[in-house]
Write a protein that holds these residues in place. Sequence first.
Motif, mmCIF file in Angstrom:
data_model
loop_
_atom_site.group_PDB
_atom_site.id
_atom_site.type_symbol
_atom_site.label_atom_id
_atom_site.label_comp_id
_atom_site.label_asym_id
_atom_site.label_seq_id
_atom_site.Cartn_x
_atom_site.Cartn_y
_atom_site.Cartn_z
ATOM 1 N N ILE A 64 0.793 -1.136 -0.038
ATOM 2 C CA ILE A 64 -0.009 0.050 -0.073
ATOM 3 C C ILE A 64 0.881 1.420 0.000
ATOM 4 O O ILE A 64 1.785 1.453 0.800
ATOM 5 N N VAL A 65 0.592 2.151 -1.058
ATOM 6 C CA VAL A 65 1.550 3.412 -1.291
ATOM 7 C C VAL A 65 0.482 4.482 -1.124
ATOM 8 O O VAL A 65 -0.290 4.543 -2.027
ATOM 9 N N LEU A 66 0.756 5.393 -0.272
ATOM 10 C CA LEU A 66 -0.041 6.635 -0.279
ATOM 11 C C LEU A 66 0.757 7.596 -1.083
ATOM 12 O O LEU A 66 2.023 7.957 -0.704
ATOM 13 N N LEU A 67 0.358 8.065 -2.169
ATOM 14 C CA LEU A 67 0.961 9.058 -3.318
ATOM 15 C C LEU A 67 0.395 10.347 -2.772
ATOM 16 O O LEU A 67 -0.542 10.701 -3.212
ATOM 17 N N VAL A 68 1.472 11.247 -2.087
ATOM 18 C CA VAL A 68 0.946 12.553 -1.690
ATOM 19 C C VAL A 68 1.633 13.525 -2.585
ATOM 20 O O VAL A 68 2.830 13.282 -2.957
ATOM 21 N N ASP A 69 0.830 14.498 -3.011
ATOM 22 C CA ASP A 69 1.588 15.540 -3.808
ATOM 23 C C ASP A 69 1.330 16.979 -3.193
ATOM 24 O O ASP A 69 1.155 17.746 -3.852
ATOM 25 N N ASN A 70 1.165 16.909 -1.977
ATOM 26 C CA ASN A 70 1.138 18.014 -1.146
ATOM 27 C C ASN A 70 2.580 18.797 -0.837
ATOM 28 O O ASN A 70 3.409 17.815 -1.089
ATOM 29 N N PRO A 71 2.735 19.921 -0.981
ATOM 30 C CA PRO A 71 4.011 20.404 -0.363
ATOM 31 C C PRO A 71 4.597 19.837 0.686
ATOM 32 O O PRO A 71 3.932 19.594 1.775
ATOM 33 N N SER A 72 5.855 19.601 0.820
ATOM 34 C CA SER A 72 6.778 18.680 1.695
ATOM 35 C C SER A 72 6.126 19.349 3.184
ATOM 36 O O SER A 72 6.023 18.712 3.976
ATOM 37 N N ASP A 73 6.214 20.602 3.502
ATOM 38 C CA ASP A 73 5.727 21.292 4.666
ATOM 39 C C ASP A 73 4.395 21.081 5.072
ATOM 40 O O ASP A 73 4.103 21.447 6.152
ATOM 41 N N LYS A 74 3.571 20.423 4.290
ATOM 42 C CA LYS A 74 2.170 20.449 4.574
ATOM 43 C C LYS A 74 1.463 18.828 4.648
ATOM 44 O O LYS A 74 0.498 18.876 4.295
ATOM 45 N N THR A 168 2.504 -4.019 3.422
ATOM 46 C CA THR A 168 3.468 -3.270 3.760
ATOM 47 C C THR A 168 2.786 -1.893 3.241
ATOM 48 O O THR A 168 1.762 -1.962 2.606
ATOM 49 N N ILE A 169 2.992 -0.805 4.238
ATOM 50 C CA ILE A 169 2.405 0.482 4.064
ATOM 51 C C ILE A 169 3.549 1.617 3.964
ATOM 52 O O ILE A 169 4.402 1.511 4.639
ATOM 53 N N SER A 170 3.384 2.349 2.992
ATOM 54 C CA SER A 170 4.394 3.517 2.893
ATOM 55 C C SER A 170 3.922 4.767 2.193
ATOM 56 O O SER A 170 2.624 4.800 1.782
ATOM 57 N N LEU A 171 4.566 5.853 2.430
ATOM 58 C CA LEU A 171 4.005 7.140 1.913
ATOM 59 C C LEU A 171 5.183 7.731 0.921
ATOM 60 O O LEU A 171 6.566 7.476 1.193
ATOM 61 N N PHE A 172 4.738 7.939 -0.497
ATOM 62 C CA PHE A 172 5.600 8.686 -1.264
ATOM 63 C C PHE A 172 5.109 10.066 -1.620
ATOM 64 O O PHE A 172 4.135 10.403 -2.215
ATOM 65 N N ASN A 173 6.150 10.983 -1.168
ATOM 66 C CA ASN A 173 5.733 12.414 -1.569
ATOM 67 C C ASN A 173 6.605 12.923 -2.659
ATOM 68 O O ASN A 173 7.709 13.252 -2.578
ATOM 69 N N ARG A 174 5.986 13.017 -3.866
ATOM 70 C CA ARG A 174 6.377 13.440 -4.868
ATOM 71 C C ARG A 174 7.148 14.977 -4.859
ATOM 72 O O ARG A 174 8.400 15.260 -5.543
ATOM 73 N N LYS A 175 6.718 15.926 -4.054
ATOM 74 C CA LYS A 175 7.221 17.190 -3.990
ATOM 75 C C LYS A 175 8.819 17.222 -3.086
ATOM 76 O O LYS A 175 9.317 17.885 -3.208
ATOM 77 N N SER A 176 8.678 15.886 -2.536
ATOM 78 C CA SER A 176 10.335 15.902 -1.988
ATOM 79 C C SER A 176 11.364 15.506 -2.794
ATOM 80 O O SER A 176 12.578 15.387 -2.538
ATOM 81 N N PHE A 177 11.019 15.255 -4.129
ATOM 82 C CA PHE A 177 12.032 14.783 -5.002
ATOM 83 C C PHE A 177 11.989 15.934 -6.083
ATOM 84 O O PHE A 177 11.107 15.912 -6.983
ATOM 85 N N SER A 178 12.994 16.769 -6.476
ATOM 86 C CA SER A 178 12.951 18.100 -7.157
ATOM 87 C C SER A 178 13.056 17.656 -8.350
ATOM 88 O O SER A 178 12.665 18.197 -9.270
ATOM 89 N N HIS A 179 13.730 16.410 -8.912
ATOM 90 C CA HIS A 179 13.717 16.042 -10.480
ATOM 91 C C HIS A 179 12.346 15.785 -10.830
ATOM 92 O O HIS A 179 11.940 15.853 -12.087
ATOM 93 N N LEU A 180 11.365 15.438 -10.010
ATOM 94 C CA LEU A 180 9.881 15.186 -10.276
ATOM 95 C C LEU A 180 9.004 16.463 -10.407
ATOM 96 O O LEU A 180 7.969 16.480 -10.663
ATOM 97 N N LEU A 181 9.719 17.453 -9.926
ATOM 98 C CA LEU A 181 8.783 18.590 -9.946
ATOM 99 C C LEU A 181 9.005 19.548 -11.439
ATOM 100 O O LEU A 181 8.444 20.694 -11.464
ATOM 101 N N GLN A 182 9.648 19.254 -12.152
ATOM 102 C CA GLN A 182 9.908 19.925 -13.525
ATOM 103 C C GLN A 182 8.506 19.951 -14.250
ATOM 104 O O GLN A 182 7.689 18.863 -14.034
ATOM 105 N N GLU A 183 8.108 20.926 -14.765
ATOM 106 C CA GLU A 183 6.902 21.075 -15.666
ATOM 107 C C GLU A 183 6.481 19.794 -16.530
ATOM 108 O O GLU A 183 5.220 19.166 -16.423
ATOM 109 N N LYS A 184 7.474 19.283 -16.919
ATOM 110 C CA LYS A 184 7.154 18.215 -18.229
ATOM 111 C C LYS A 184 6.825 16.820 -17.464
ATOM 112 O O LYS A 184 6.424 16.031 -17.710
ATOM 113 N N SER A 185 7.314 16.861 -16.115
ATOM 114 C CA SER A 185 7.107 15.610 -15.338
ATOM 115 C C SER A 185 5.598 15.557 -14.714
ATOM 116 O O SER A 185 5.298 14.448 -14.112
ATOM 117 N N LYS A 186 5.058 16.649 -14.386
ATOM 118 C CA LYS A 186 3.753 16.771 -13.870
ATOM 119 C C LYS A 186 2.765 15.922 -14.582
ATOM 120 O O LYS A 186 2.610 15.910 -15.822
#
Length: 187
Positions: A64-74, A168-186
Amino acid sequence: GIMWAARQAFSVNPGYFINDAIEDAGFNDSHVIFYLIPSYQEPISLLCQNLLSAILQYRPQKRIVLLVDNPSDKCQAELDLVAGFKERIDSIQAELVRVRELPSAENNQALLHAVRLFLDDAKARIEINLKPDSADFILNILKLYQDAMLSTDMLDLALIDRVFGSCTISLFNRKSFSHLLQEKSKA
Protein backbone atom coordinates in the motif's frame (compact mmCIF):
# COMPACT_ATOMS: atom_id res chain seq x y z
CA GLY A 1 -30.96 -6.20 5.32
CA ILE A 2 -27.72 -5.49 3.52
CA MET A 3 -25.48 -5.62 6.62
CA TRP A 4 -26.98 -8.98 7.63
CA ALA A 5 -26.22 -10.37 4.16
CA ALA A 6 -22.70 -8.95 4.28
CA ARG A 7 -22.17 -10.42 7.75
CA GLN A 8 -23.38 -13.84 6.54
CA ALA A 9 -21.14 -13.80 3.46
CA PHE A 10 -18.21 -12.46 5.48
CA SER A 11 -18.58 -15.08 8.20
CA VAL A 12 -18.11 -17.81 5.59
CA ASN A 13 -15.41 -16.02 3.58
CA PRO A 14 -14.10 -12.60 4.67
CA GLY A 15 -12.83 -11.98 1.15
CA TYR A 16 -16.20 -12.68 -0.45
CA PHE A 17 -16.61 -9.25 -2.02
CA ILE A 18 -13.00 -8.82 -3.06
CA ASN A 19 -11.57 -12.11 -4.24
CA ASP A 20 -13.91 -12.70 -7.18
CA ALA A 21 -12.89 -9.56 -9.07
CA ILE A 22 -9.17 -10.06 -8.42
CA GLU A 23 -9.27 -13.74 -9.34
CA ASP A 24 -11.36 -12.99 -12.44
CA ALA A 25 -8.51 -10.71 -13.52
CA GLY A 26 -6.13 -13.67 -13.36
CA PHE A 27 -4.40 -12.89 -10.07
CA ASN A 28 -3.78 -15.55 -7.44
CA ASP A 29 -2.24 -15.57 -3.98
CA SER A 30 1.33 -15.57 -5.32
CA HIS A 31 0.86 -12.18 -7.00
CA VAL A 32 1.70 -9.01 -5.12
CA ILE A 33 -1.14 -6.51 -5.36
CA PHE A 34 -0.22 -2.83 -5.15
CA TYR A 35 -2.75 -0.34 -3.82
CA LEU A 36 -1.78 3.17 -4.90
CA ILE A 37 -3.78 5.83 -3.11
CA PRO A 38 -3.30 9.27 -4.68
CA SER A 39 -3.75 12.35 -2.53
CA TYR A 40 -3.59 16.05 -3.21
CA GLN A 41 -4.71 17.91 -0.11
CA GLU A 42 -7.37 15.29 0.59
CA PRO A 43 -9.16 15.42 3.93
CA ILE A 44 -7.49 13.12 6.44
CA SER A 45 -10.84 11.38 6.92
CA LEU A 46 -10.83 10.21 3.30
CA LEU A 47 -7.22 9.04 3.51
CA CYS A 48 -7.94 7.13 6.72
CA GLN A 49 -10.91 5.43 5.08
CA ASN A 50 -8.92 4.56 1.93
CA LEU A 51 -5.93 3.24 3.85
CA LEU A 52 -8.11 1.06 6.06
CA SER A 53 -9.93 -0.25 3.00
CA ALA A 54 -6.63 -1.28 1.42
CA ILE A 55 -5.17 -2.73 4.65
CA LEU A 56 -8.21 -4.90 5.31
CA GLN A 57 -8.32 -6.41 1.82
CA TYR A 58 -8.33 -10.18 2.01
CA ARG A 59 -5.13 -10.57 0.02
CA PRO A 60 -1.99 -12.28 1.29
CA GLN A 61 0.56 -10.08 -0.47
CA LYS A 62 -0.20 -6.40 -0.67
CA ARG A 63 1.81 -3.21 -0.88
CA ILE A 64 0.00 0.00 0.00
CA VAL A 65 1.49 3.31 -1.08
CA LEU A 66 -0.04 6.67 -0.24
CA LEU A 67 0.99 8.99 -3.08
CA VAL A 68 1.03 12.49 -1.61
CA ASP A 69 1.31 15.50 -3.88
CA ASN A 70 1.08 18.11 -1.13
CA PRO A 71 3.92 20.53 -0.47
CA SER A 72 6.49 18.77 1.74
CA ASP A 73 5.82 21.07 4.68
CA LYS A 74 2.07 20.37 4.60
CA CYS A 75 1.89 16.58 4.79
CA GLN A 76 2.49 15.94 8.51
CA ALA A 77 -1.04 14.57 9.03
CA GLU A 78 -0.50 12.04 6.23
CA LEU A 79 2.89 11.05 7.65
CA ASP A 80 1.35 10.55 11.10
CA LEU A 81 -1.52 8.48 9.70
CA VAL A 82 0.77 6.17 7.72
CA ALA A 83 3.22 5.88 10.64
CA GLY A 84 0.41 4.92 13.03
CA PHE A 85 -0.96 2.18 10.79
CA LYS A 86 2.55 0.96 9.90
CA GLU A 87 3.52 0.69 13.57
CA ARG A 88 0.46 -1.44 14.37
CA ILE A 89 0.95 -3.68 11.31
CA ASP A 90 4.65 -4.16 12.12
CA SER A 91 3.67 -5.20 15.65
CA ILE A 92 1.19 -7.78 14.34
CA GLN A 93 3.78 -9.13 11.90
CA ALA A 94 6.38 -9.47 14.68
CA GLU A 95 3.90 -11.39 16.83
CA LEU A 96 2.97 -13.61 13.85
CA VAL A 97 6.65 -14.56 13.50
CA ARG A 98 6.82 -15.45 17.19
CA VAL A 99 3.67 -17.59 16.98
CA ARG A 100 4.99 -19.43 13.90
CA GLU A 101 8.40 -20.05 15.51
CA LEU A 102 7.11 -21.05 18.92
CA PRO A 103 3.38 -21.68 19.18
CA SER A 104 2.35 -21.05 22.79
CA ALA A 105 -0.54 -19.60 24.73
CA GLU A 106 1.64 -16.63 25.70
CA ASN A 107 2.60 -15.86 22.08
CA ASN A 108 -1.00 -16.29 20.96
CA GLN A 109 -2.10 -13.78 23.59
CA ALA A 110 0.54 -11.29 22.43
CA LEU A 111 -0.71 -11.64 18.84
CA LEU A 112 -4.31 -11.30 20.01
CA HIS A 113 -3.33 -8.13 21.86
CA ALA A 114 -1.55 -6.68 18.77
CA VAL A 115 -4.57 -7.34 16.56
CA ARG A 116 -6.91 -5.79 19.14
CA LEU A 117 -4.68 -2.70 19.33
CA PHE A 118 -4.83 -2.32 15.54
CA LEU A 119 -8.61 -2.69 15.44
CA ASP A 120 -9.11 -0.36 18.42
CA ASP A 121 -6.76 2.23 16.91
CA ALA A 122 -8.51 1.98 13.53
CA LYS A 123 -11.89 2.39 15.24
CA ALA A 124 -10.66 5.46 17.15
CA ARG A 125 -9.26 7.04 13.97
CA ILE A 126 -12.57 6.45 12.18
CA GLU A 127 -14.61 7.90 15.04
CA ILE A 128 -12.37 10.97 15.24
CA ASN A 129 -12.00 11.64 11.51
CA LEU A 130 -15.29 10.65 9.92
CA LYS A 131 -18.80 11.93 10.27
CA PRO A 132 -21.07 9.44 12.08
CA ASP A 133 -23.05 8.48 8.98
CA SER A 134 -19.83 7.78 7.02
CA ALA A 135 -18.19 6.03 9.95
CA ASP A 136 -20.97 3.50 10.56
CA PHE A 137 -20.22 1.37 7.51
CA ILE A 138 -16.48 1.17 8.22
CA LEU A 139 -17.09 0.51 11.91
CA ASN A 140 -19.36 -2.39 10.91
CA ILE A 141 -16.59 -3.78 8.67
CA LEU A 142 -14.10 -3.49 11.55
CA LYS A 143 -16.57 -5.30 13.78
CA LEU A 144 -16.86 -8.09 11.21
CA TYR A 145 -13.07 -8.46 11.15
CA GLN A 146 -12.93 -8.39 14.93
CA ASP A 147 -15.60 -11.09 15.16
CA ALA A 148 -13.87 -13.22 12.50
CA MET A 149 -10.33 -12.86 13.87
CA LEU A 150 -10.90 -12.72 17.59
CA SER A 151 -14.18 -14.46 18.34
CA THR A 152 -14.31 -15.70 21.93
CA ASP A 153 -10.63 -14.85 22.43
CA MET A 154 -9.59 -17.47 19.90
CA LEU A 155 -7.29 -16.55 17.06
CA ASP A 156 -8.03 -17.18 13.44
CA LEU A 157 -4.33 -17.32 12.65
CA ALA A 158 -4.88 -17.99 8.93
CA LEU A 159 -7.10 -14.91 8.55
CA ILE A 160 -4.75 -12.68 10.54
CA ASP A 161 -1.80 -13.92 8.48
CA ARG A 162 -3.67 -13.40 5.21
CA VAL A 163 -4.72 -9.83 6.04
CA PHE A 164 -1.61 -8.57 7.87
CA GLY A 165 1.16 -11.11 7.24
CA SER A 166 2.85 -9.53 4.24
CA CYS A 167 1.17 -6.14 4.15
CA THR A 168 3.47 -3.16 3.74
CA ILE A 169 2.43 0.46 3.89
CA SER A 170 4.43 3.50 2.87
CA LEU A 171 4.15 7.10 1.81
CA PHE A 172 5.65 8.69 -1.29
CA ASN A 173 5.72 12.48 -1.42
CA ARG A 174 6.49 13.56 -4.97
CA LYS A 175 7.28 17.11 -3.89
CA SER A 176 10.28 15.88 -1.91
CA PHE A 177 11.99 14.84 -5.16
CA SER A 178 13.10 17.94 -7.04
CA HIS A 179 13.62 16.10 -10.35
CA LEU A 180 9.92 15.19 -10.37
CA LEU A 181 8.86 18.81 -10.02
CA GLN A 182 9.79 19.86 -13.52
CA GLU A 183 6.81 20.97 -15.60
CA LYS A 184 7.20 18.15 -18.12
CA SER A 185 7.07 15.53 -15.32
CA LYS A 186 3.78 16.68 -13.88
CA ALA A 187 0.78 14.49 -14.51
